[in-house]
Design an enzyme around this catalytic site. Structure first.
Site, short mmCIF file in Angstrom:
data_model
loop_
_atom_site.label_atom_id
_atom_site.label_comp_id
_atom_site.label_asym_id
_atom_site.label_seq_id
_atom_site.Cartn_x
_atom_site.Cartn_y
_atom_site.Cartn_z
N ALA A 65 0.85 -1.19 0.00
CA ALA A 65 0.00 0.00 0.00
C ALA A 65 0.88 1.24 0.00
CB ALA A 65 -0.91 0.00 1.22
N GLY A 111 -0.64 -5.03 0.90
CA GLY A 111 -1.87 -4.91 0.13
C GLY A 111 -1.81 -5.63 -1.21
N GLU A 114 -2.63 -9.13 -0.39
CA GLU A 114 -4.05 -9.15 -0.03
C GLU A 114 -4.93 -9.08 -1.28
OE1 GLU A 114 -4.42 -7.19 4.33
OE2 GLU A 114 -3.39 -5.96 2.86
N GLU A 134 3.41 -6.04 7.56
CA GLU A 134 2.83 -4.90 8.27
C GLU A 134 3.31 -4.74 9.71
OE1 GLU A 134 -0.11 -5.67 4.92
OE2 GLU A 134 1.21 -6.86 6.21
#
Length: 259
Positions: A65, A111, A114, A134
């Site tokens: 991200a 992300g 994900e 993360e």
């Protein structure tokens, strides 16, 4: 026109390429929205039978991200960011009635992993590296990582990968069931297209119902077996079922109308 993704067609297969090479295709809010919008449009299209998501360049599928967007958020803003991302893209991908195939080239971190996990099928090139790092930033995965990784690889492996922030290669991802196939980088997109076109020969109506039934088995408060029975029964009212059974009895290939 979207700014951060490219959309092209290969017959009835739509290919969505995340195109932020200077940022290693990192997901910002605009890119998440653009991907979600593209998936919704493809899902509604009568001309699209399957979707491939990949990243531009050779270094990254999605490197994570865009941290600069949320580094100064408070808890309420962070919750809203997670919720909006799930609703606008990740859940849209997972619940799309058309099969969505992730072609993972290079890094798929945070992300990016994900996003790949929200797809229905995952292929990885042999140079791929995957992980959820993360906790090294003092936060946890916020776009479904804690849930989808456990569903795909098991609770114990998800605990290990998330708490250690370990990055794994394509072969290990294949061994634990995180990806379906491993290919060379040159073969990756062609292999994804081959699978997508194989899917496209089957009943799009039945495929959509199968996706729903499979997904329902992983939803709290939903009985997957009941969902399967309902979707199975609904198939018998479709033109695709009539064509499929007629073609079988007549010993010919079906020509599914998609209705």
């Amino acid at each position: 026109m979207p700014e951060n993704i490219l959309i092209e067609k290969d017959g009835t297969v739509e290919i969505i390429t995340i195109n932020r090479p200077d940022k290693l295709n990192a997901l910002n809010k605009q890119t998440i929205q653009e991907i979600g919008d593209a998936i919704r449009e493809a899902d509604a299209s009568q001309e699209v039978t399957a979707i491939i998501i990949t990243g531009s360049g050779t270094k990254a599928f999605v490197a994570g991200a865009d941290i600069s967007e949320f580094a100064n958020f408070n808890s309420k803003e962070a919750f809203a960011l997670s919720q909006q991302g799930q609703h606008s893209m990740f859940d849209v991908v997972e619940n799309c009635g058309k099969p969505v195939i992730a072609a993972v080239n290079g890094f798929a971190l945070g992300g990016g992993l994900e996003l790949a996990m929200s797809c229905h099928i995952r292929l990885a090139s042999d140079n791929a590296k995957m992980g959820l790092p993360e906790v090294t930033l003092g936060v946890i995965p916020g776009y479904g990582g804690t849930q989808r990784l456990a569903q795909l690889a098991g609770k114990g492996k998800a605990m290990e990968l998330i708490t250690t922030a370990e990055m794994i290669d394509a072969n290990e991802a294949h061994r634990i069931g995180l990806v379906n196939h491993v290919t060379t980088q040159n073969e990756l997109l062609d292999r994804a297209k081959k699978i997508a076109h194989k899917i496209s020969r089957n009943s799009s109506v039945a495929i959509s119902k199968a996706i729903k039934a499979i997904n329902d088995g992983y939803k709290d408060g939903v009985n997957g077996f009941e969902s399967e029975m309902n979707e199975f029964g609904a198939c018998f009212e479709t033109a695709d079922f009539k064509e499929g059974t007629t073609a079988f009895l007549e010993k010919r290939k079906p020509n599914f109308p998609g209705k």
